[in-house]
Design a protein around this motif. Sequence first.
Motif: not given
Lengths: 115, 111
Positions: A33, A35, A45, A48, A55-58, A95, A104, B36, B97-101
């Motif tokens: 990931y 950040y 974010f 990922q 897998r994922a887009k922020g 993972w 994480l 965290y 998935n997609k950890f938003y903080f």
Amino acid sequence: DSGVTQTPKHLITATGQRVTLRCSPRSGDLSVYWYQQSLDQGLQFLIQYYNGEERAKGNILERFSAQQFPDLHSELNLSSLELGDSALYFCASSWNRGTNTGELFFGEGSRLTVL
Amino acid sequence: GENVEQHPSTLSVQEGDSAVIKCTYSDSASNYFPWYKQELGKRPQLIIDIRSNVGEKKDQRIAVTLNKTAKHFSLHITETQPEDSAVYFCAASNNFNKFYFGSGTKLNVKP
């Protein structure tokens, strides 16, 4: 030590330039990931990857791109840099060998300064 | 996408007092909520987490509560110590998935 390695630790460059940040995940971790943490801000974010696939887009800008290589290390490319891109960029991994506790593991970060 | 809001942004308590930090989330699909701790100049580290099938979890002086209906979760630190001073982040994730903080809470514990 989290086991996640990020390079470089510090980087100073000029507006309009392009930089590449590198991340090696913990041994056995399949997912990476990215950040962005601006001064006194939260963790935004960006993107990922899991086992080489997105897998994922922020909130990742079009000027930014990333990839994960077959050896599972990842690179974040930042181009046409602007002053506002100055930030601490964290990579995190999880993972482990396909299983996940949810934790994480963050690297120490790459501090980018755009002048 | 998910939106995580965190309050307060700063919190100052006297050593030995309790501290409470609150977060709300928007996506009902989120099912994992970690907290965290980030000390100055260091990387964030997990201190406690909770999954959506549990309402409360405790680990020594730290506890987290989750209200799925209201979409909010909270971190409780009891008997605070100066070494608890740091920035605390909540996060929400869907199946890891997609950890938003959240935006973070700067906790200052005064001796």
